[in-house]
Each structure stands twice: as C-alpha cells, then as structure tokens.
Design an enzyme around this catalytic site. Sequence first.
Site, PDB file in Angstrom:
ATOM      1  N   GLU A   1       0.885  -1.163   0.000  1.00  0.00           N
ATOM      2  CA  GLU A   1       0.000   0.000   0.000  1.00  0.00           C
ATOM      3  C   GLU A   1       0.918   1.206   0.000  1.00  0.00           C
ATOM      4  OE1 GLU A   1      -1.304   2.933   0.353  1.00  0.00           O
ATOM      5  OE2 GLU A   1      -2.231   2.761   2.340  1.00  0.00           O
TER       6      GLU A   1
ATOM      7  N   GLU B   1       4.870  11.342  -1.928  1.00  0.00           N
ATOM      8  CA  GLU B   1       5.676  10.433  -1.095  1.00  0.00           C
ATOM      9  C   GLU B   1       6.612   9.566  -1.932  1.00  0.00           C
ATOM     10  OE1 GLU B   1       3.689   8.346   2.160  1.00  0.00           O
ATOM     11  OE2 GLU B   1       2.014   9.721   1.998  1.00  0.00           O
TER      12      GLU B   1
HETATM   13  N1  SAH Z   1       1.141  -1.971   4.617  1.00  0.00           N
HETATM   14  C1  SAH Z   1       0.637  -1.177   5.738  1.00  0.00           C
HETATM   15  C2  SAH Z   1       1.323   0.180   5.849  1.00  0.00           C
HETATM   16  C3  SAH Z   1       1.205   1.085   4.634  1.00  0.00           C
HETATM   17  S1  SAH Z   1       1.978   2.657   4.873  1.00  0.00           S
HETATM   18  C4  SAH Z   1      -0.851  -1.022   5.589  1.00  0.00           C
HETATM   19  O1  SAH Z   1      -1.359  -1.225   4.493  1.00  0.00           O
HETATM   20  O2  SAH Z   1      -1.517  -0.677   6.568  1.00  0.00           O
HETATM   21  C5  SAH Z   1       3.509   2.434   4.046  1.00  0.00           C
HETATM   22  C6  SAH Z   1       4.587   1.836   4.925  1.00  0.00           C
HETATM   23  O3  SAH Z   1       5.705   1.586   4.078  1.00  0.00           O
HETATM   24  C7  SAH Z   1       5.079   2.728   6.044  1.00  0.00           C
HETATM   25  O4  SAH Z   1       5.033   2.030   7.263  1.00  0.00           O
HETATM   26  C8  SAH Z   1       6.511   3.082   5.645  1.00  0.00           C
HETATM   27  O5  SAH Z   1       7.385   3.248   6.748  1.00  0.00           O
HETATM   28  C9  SAH Z   1       6.894   1.894   4.779  1.00  0.00           C
HETATM   29  N2  SAH Z   1       7.894   2.178   3.750  1.00  0.00           N
HETATM   30  C10 SAH Z   1       7.926   3.194   2.854  1.00  0.00           C
HETATM   31  N3  SAH Z   1       8.979   3.112   2.040  1.00  0.00           N
HETATM   32  C11 SAH Z   1       9.667   2.002   2.423  1.00  0.00           C
HETATM   33  C12 SAH Z   1      10.879   1.390   1.960  1.00  0.00           C
HETATM   34  N4  SAH Z   1      11.574   1.919   0.965  1.00  0.00           N
HETATM   35  N5  SAH Z   1      11.307   0.278   2.581  1.00  0.00           N
HETATM   36  C13 SAH Z   1      10.599  -0.260   3.622  1.00  0.00           C
HETATM   37  N6  SAH Z   1       9.455   0.283   4.109  1.00  0.00           N
HETATM   38  C14 SAH Z   1       8.989   1.390   3.515  1.00  0.00           C
END
Ligand code: SAH
Length: 382
Positions: free
Chosen positions: A142, A151
Amino acid sequence: MGTTANGTSAATDKATSTSNGNATVDKGVDFANYFCTYAFLYHQKEMLSDRVRMDAYYNSVFNNKHHFIGKTVLDVGTGSGILAIWCAQTGAKKVYAVEATKMAEHARQLVKSNNLHDVVEVIEGSIEDITLPEKVDVIISEWMGYFLLRESMFDSVICARDRWLKPTGVMYPSHARMWLAPIRSGLADQKMSDYEGCMDDWHGFVNETNTYYGVDMSVLTKPFSEEQKKYYLQNSVWNNLHPNQVVGTCAILKEIDCLTVTVEDIFKIEASISLTITKEDTRLCGFGGWFDVHFNGRKENPAECEVELTTAPSVDDGTHWGQQVFLLHPPVRVNEKDEVLVNFSMSRSEENHRLMNVDLGFQIKLSSGKMLAPVRNKFYIE
Ligand code: SAH
C-alpha cells in the site's frame, strides 16, 4: 498511506545515500522528513481505520486465494503487518514483510500474537537495502500517497519488483490511474480571504514595529506577501469533495501498469485533457485530483474477483486520501457545454523528491466557440 509530513526538518546522517530516479537522496534526511511519521501507531491506526482502503485490500486478497495459496509473498512497507497477516491467513506459504521503521517491531509482535510467525517473516530495513533468500510470486504494497504519487514510495515498489518478483509474478495492486475534474468550492474564497487577512495583519505589524522599536520593516512586505501567497494560494488543498462539487466531466491524467512501469515513466506526469462543463451557470473554482488502483492480477494469471479502490469524490466519508484541490484565484464563470482545455504537468520538488510541483495551464472554449485568455498556475503538493 498518505501523510502530512513536509520537508522542513533536517537530519545530518550524510553517510548513506541512495539514487532515486534522477536525484540522490540523503537517507538521514529522508528518515527525518518522511519515515518518522510511520513509526507511530497513531498514524498506522489512521490507515487501518480507513474502511474503503481496508475493504479493498481485504477483498482483493481473500477473493483471490488462488494467487496466495502455497505462494511466496513480499509486502513492501508492511507497517503494522496487516497485509502480510492477511496473505498468511489466506494460505501463503511464506510472507516477507519489510518495514523501514521501528514499526517492524510492532508488526513482529502482531504476527506472533496471531500465530503466524511460522509464515510471516518481518524484516526491518529499507526495501532497497535488504536481501531476500528467494524471488516471490506476489508483491503486495500500500504505497499510494496523496494524489497517488506524493511520497514517491512507488519507486521503492518498482525497485522491489525488479529485484524480487518472479517473471510470472503478480502485483497487488496491478494498475493505477490519476484523475482530474473541474470543481466549485467555497475554499477558493476562503483561502483568498485568509491571505488578505494575513496581509492586513502584516501591515499593522510593520506600523507597530516602526512606532515602538524604530525599525521600518516595509522592505520585507514583498517577500512576506510572496511567502504567504505560496502558502495560502499555491499549495494544493486536501479536501473531501462531494460529487455535486464536480462541475464537469473528469479525465484520466495517467494510467499505470504496476507490472511494467519504470521510475522514469512516473518521474514527470504530463497530460493534455479536455473537460466539459456539465452544470449550468456555475463557477470554476479549481480542479480536483484523485486516483484509483485496481487489483486485476496479470493477463496470464488474472484475478478471479477484480477489486477497485477509488478515492473519487463520494457522498460518504470517502478515504483518508480525500482529493487534492488546485484552487483558482479568481474563479471563472462557466456554463454547461463550455470546454476546459488543460495542460497538466507534475514533477518532483527539487528540495524533496517526495513532494510534487504542479504546473496547471488551462484555456476555456465557450460553447459559442470563443476562446478565453489562457491561464497558467503553479501549485505545490506539500
Ligand atoms: N502496509 C501497511 C502500511 C502502509 S503505509 C498497511 O497497508 O496498513 C507504508 C509503509 O511503508 C510505512 O510504514 C513506511 O514506513 C513503509 N515504507 C515506505 N517506504 C519504504 C521502503 N523503501 N522500505 C521499507 N518500508 C517502507
């Protein structure tokens, strides 16, 4: 996803940097500006409480079990671990749940307390840096920010896909689209009056500083007004639009196939579209932008049940993404059948690759055939 973090704070860890499209990104700064918000359960809870978002992902997984049963899955940015847990519950053989922030510790706890620790492996680290022992059948993530691409997390998903998805693998979601529509909104007047109020206040401040402290600040009036104009009039605004605020047809700005798109393809979004006004004698106060994503599987291995997650204006509460509104100052009077010819361009902010700059030019062709003067505006999605 969808955070309100902006790019104003700074960290100093210059040691590690990564290449992201054309820009080199300082990881320490990126962590301070972007990732930090995701380390709070408060913020994860906001996403977990978005019923439209949750139902779409839940249905896409549980109504397409054939994509998951006995398969290996990678959850990019697992956050609380919710998507990884669903994949395991639906019968995945192994789920790698990668999370950059300390939220990984909570995800690990949650996985364990739901008895899925034999299937779900939580890995704390950036997806760009970690290594997996195998390639996967499915990548779920997501990654969508405001107006889809704010973002820039999709870059990380593309990176994960190119490194870890099997050639036959499936992306969840599989497709995404960006939309734009003409809107009316009281926000245009409100923002203008906020700006005017702020300038009134400044003039009073200049007088008082001169009277009480003997310094004439008026030379700073122009830069202050530019700064405030940007803040009140040029920043796009988060809003939950009602469908009846949409005063014309909407059009697609960009279609993305998550299986094949490259970072270059989404680095700059450019589109020329035509929107037809459908309401009689109304005000064009700006444009509303939103996105949808689809869970269709892939051609050779389609979804049994296709699911759509849309963030379009809705009569209900909508989603936490709302819509991005680009307001016009002043609004323009328009009528049914007038055409709005839009040249849209969105690129990444030079200061922070996760924020966007929008160049939105338009010209109105009245139903009589007469063309009004073209208008061009710059906006910031911060
Ligand atoms: N999958 C969860 C969170 C979505 S929000 C849900 O659906 O509820 C996106 C998440 O991705 C955040 O927690 C952020 O810290 C993580 N994230 C973003 N870029 C990332 C990267 N390059 N590597 C690992 N995690 C990442």
